[in-house]
Design an enzyme around this catalytic site. Structure first.
Site, PDB file in Angstrom:
ATOM      1  N   LYS A  33       0.656  -1.365   0.076  1.00 20.27           N
ATOM      2  CA  LYS A  33       0.023  -0.052  -0.046  1.00 20.27           C
ATOM      3  C   LYS A  33       0.880   1.271   0.101  1.00 20.27           C
ATOM      4  CE  LYS A  33      -4.293  -1.676   1.419  1.00 20.27           C
ATOM      5  NZ  LYS A  33      -5.624  -1.779   2.316  1.00 20.27           N
TER       6      LYS A  33
ATOM      7  N   LYS B  87      -5.665 -10.298  -4.850  1.00 24.39           N
ATOM      8  CA  LYS B  87      -6.906 -10.565  -4.044  1.00 24.39           C
ATOM      9  C   LYS B  87      -8.114 -10.046  -4.395  1.00 24.39           C
ATOM     10  CE  LYS B  87      -6.706  -8.352   0.390  1.00 24.39           C
ATOM     11  NZ  LYS B  87      -7.550  -7.716   1.130  1.00 24.39           N
TER      12      LYS B  87
ATOM     13  N   LYS C 289     -11.835  -4.119  -2.087  1.00 20.92           N
ATOM     14  CA  LYS C 289     -12.805  -3.230  -1.936  1.00 20.92           C
ATOM     15  C   LYS C 289     -12.495  -2.040  -3.038  1.00 20.92           C
ATOM     16  CE  LYS C 289     -13.948  -3.697   2.875  1.00 20.92           C
ATOM     17  NZ  LYS C 289     -12.936  -3.533   3.949  1.00 20.92           N
TER      18      LYS C 289
HETATM   19  N1  AQP Z   1     -10.324 -11.430  -1.110  1.00 17.00           N
HETATM   20  C1  AQP Z   1     -10.491 -11.687   0.016  1.00 17.00           C
HETATM   21  N2  AQP Z   1     -10.633 -13.084   0.381  1.00 17.00           N
HETATM   22  C2  AQP Z   1     -10.760 -13.455   1.652  1.00 17.00           C
HETATM   23  N3  AQP Z   1     -10.966 -12.901   2.826  1.00 17.00           N
HETATM   24  C3  AQP Z   1     -10.862 -11.624   2.648  1.00 17.00           C
HETATM   25  N4  AQP Z   1     -10.778 -10.332   3.329  1.00 17.00           N
HETATM   26  C4  AQP Z   1     -10.484  -9.181   2.576  1.00 17.00           C
HETATM   27  N5  AQP Z   1     -10.336  -9.487   1.123  1.00 17.00           N
HETATM   28  C5  AQP Z   1     -10.580 -10.829   1.213  1.00 17.00           C
HETATM   29  C6  AQP Z   1     -10.967 -10.573   4.949  1.00 17.00           C
HETATM   30  O1  AQP Z   1     -11.994  -9.455   5.135  1.00 17.00           O
HETATM   31  C7  AQP Z   1     -11.938  -8.902   6.312  1.00 17.00           C
HETATM   32  C8  AQP Z   1     -12.328  -7.578   6.203  1.00 17.00           C
HETATM   33  O2  AQP Z   1     -11.556  -6.815   5.675  1.00 17.00           O
HETATM   34  P1  AQP Z   1     -11.077  -5.489   5.904  1.00 17.00           P
HETATM   35  O3  AQP Z   1     -12.337  -4.731   5.714  1.00 17.00           O
HETATM   36  O4  AQP Z   1     -10.588  -5.391   7.309  1.00 17.00           O
HETATM   37  O5  AQP Z   1     -10.205  -5.042   4.788  1.00 17.00           O
HETATM   38  P2  AQP Z   1      -9.261  -5.413   3.681  1.00 17.00           P
HETATM   39  O6  AQP Z   1      -8.636  -6.773   4.039  1.00 17.00           O
HETATM   40  O7  AQP Z   1      -8.429  -4.222   3.431  1.00 17.00           O
HETATM   41  O8  AQP Z   1     -10.360  -5.485   2.747  1.00 17.00           O
HETATM   42  P3  AQP Z   1     -10.032  -5.256   1.031  1.00 17.00           P
HETATM   43  O9  AQP Z   1     -11.412  -5.704   0.687  1.00 17.00           O
HETATM   44  O10 AQP Z   1      -8.839  -5.953   0.643  1.00 17.00           O
HETATM   45  O11 AQP Z   1      -9.748  -3.521   0.927  1.00 17.00           O
HETATM   46  P4  AQP Z   1      -8.987  -2.948   0.419  1.00 17.00           P
HETATM   47  O12 AQP Z   1      -9.340  -2.427  -0.967  1.00 17.00           O
HETATM   48  O13 AQP Z   1      -8.138  -2.026   1.325  1.00 17.00           O
HETATM   49  O14 AQP Z   1      -7.650  -3.989  -0.104  1.00 17.00           O
HETATM   50  C9  AQP Z   1     -10.555  -9.371   6.956  1.00 17.00           C
HETATM   51  O15 AQP Z   1     -10.722 -10.573   8.039  1.00 17.00           O
HETATM   52  C10 AQP Z   1      -9.764  -9.942   5.856  1.00 17.00           C
HETATM   53  O16 AQP Z   1      -9.082 -11.036   5.992  1.00 17.00           O
END
Ligand code: AQP
Length: 327
Positions: A111, A193, A196
């Site tokens: 990031k 992965k 969001k």
């Molecule tokens: N792709 C994924 N597969 C399985 N689990 C996932 N998690 C996130 N992405 C995946 C799990 O979801 C929970 C909440 O995640 P978060 O809101 O804390 O943030 P994050 O990991 O930053 O989500 P994103 O979607 O990956 O956002 P950005 O866009 O910031 O990159 C956690 O338990 C996480 O493991």
């Protein structure tokens, strides 16, 4: 009873990766454990947020928690910034963490991309996550496998403080990762992965997507040209990711799904996955619409913050006492 803690960032577009990796575990665990589910708004400001949007997203996540089946009578649901112990404990843990171990966090490297202007919060946020967990004497942390490194760091900090300051200052937690769904990949780029924040909306299926959008995103998911439905994450990442999603939604093993689709094409397989996903999302969307605008939602968050604060205050008293802080 074991204590369970986990959280989701209110950054919009909660997707099936979040659901299959983490959220669906939340519901299952609340039957036999004392569960605490947080909306981690302090984490979300590690990157700039529009205040109005942030407030909206906080209530969206709260409504989604209820919509997927988290029961506020069984579990505590609250907003992180409503309990001051998270930030307070985070500072104490920061003073007991090493810059070297933080520099090794792959999410920080991804990031920050080496930029000097990367917010310091991106660097220290795994410590805030450790504080979230340790504040509640947590035994189990249900998360996706992208959080493995952060859970390890949390354990290392807890063990370090137990060894150097006082034994039993912290309960040392374990991560809980599912076999199918722990890492759902992007539909358009199955080596990354599902996220969001990805620009392409068809890289993910969000929990509140309309049926038509779900269909479009899945039907255009990247596969390969060999045409055989087979599980091979290295050689066939796209098809393997879809098999994983199918397995997680249907409860069937990947082997059974592969056998059922023997001789069939990707089109047939994707069409069935579309229906399966639409059916899984339909009750969530319906519940969300009913809950989102109610005053009860805010009452649940207020009550949750009170119950969480009561646990957090006890931990902070013990921790401050062990560190010789206050008088
Ligand atoms: N792709 C994924 N597969 C399985 N689990 C996932 N998690 C996130 N992405 C995946 C799990 O979801 C929970 C909440 O995640 P978060 O809101 O804390 O943030 P994050 O990991 O930053 O989500 P994103 O979607 O990956 O956002 P950005 O866009 O910031 O990159 C956690 O338990 C996480 O493991």
């Amino acid at each position: 009873m074991k204590r369970v803690f986990s959280g989701v960032q209110p950054t919009g577009n909660i997707h099936i990766g979040n659901y299959l990796g983490a959220l669906r575990q939340f519901v299952e665990l609340q039957e036999d454990n004392q569960c605490i589910y947080c909306i981690v708004d302090l984490h979300s400001i590690t990157v700039p947020q529009d205040p109005k949007e942030l407030r909206k997203h906080i209530l969206d996540v709260a409504a989604l928690y209820l919509a997927i089946g988290i029961d506020p009578k069984k579990s505590i649901i609250f907003v992180q910034s409503d309990v001051s112990g998270h930030a307070e404990l985070s500072w104490i843990l920061t003073c007991n963490s090493y810059t070297g171990e933080l520099s090794r966090m792959t999410q920080f490297k991804d990031k920050s991309r080496g930029k000097e202007s990367a917010p310091a919060g991106l660097f220290t946020y795994p410590i805030l996550m450790a504080a979230d967990i340790l504040l509640y004497d947590t035994d189990i942390v249900p998360v996706g496998s992208d959080q493995k490194q952060h859970i390890e760091l949390c354990r290392d900090i807890a063990i370090r403080i137990n060894n150097t300051i006082k034994k039993d200052t912290f309960v040392v937690p374990d991560g809980r990762f599912l076999k199918e769904g722990a890492r759902i990949m992007a539909l358009d780029e199955p080596t990354a992965k599902m996220s969001k924040s990805a620009e392409n909306i068809h890289s993910r299926v969000s929990l509140l997507d309309e049926d038509n959008k779900i269909k479009k995103s899945i039907m255009r998911a990247t596969t390969d040209s060999d045409g055989e439905i087979r599980f091979d994450p290295a050689g066939k990442p796209g098809v393997s990711n879809l098999l994983n999603i199918y397995s997680a939604f249907s409860g069937k093993s990947v082997e059974d799904i592969v056998a059922a689709f023997a001789g069939k094409g990707y089109g047939d397989f994707k069409k069935e996955l579309v229906v399966l996903t639409q059916e899984a999302m339909a009750p969530i969307k319906k519940n969300f619409e009913e809950i989102r605008e109610t005053e009860e939602l805010k009452d649940i968050l207020r009550d949750g913050a009170e119950r969480a604060s009561a646990i957090a205050e006890k931990t902070m008293k013990r921790v401050k006492n062990n560190f010789g802080l206050g008088f």
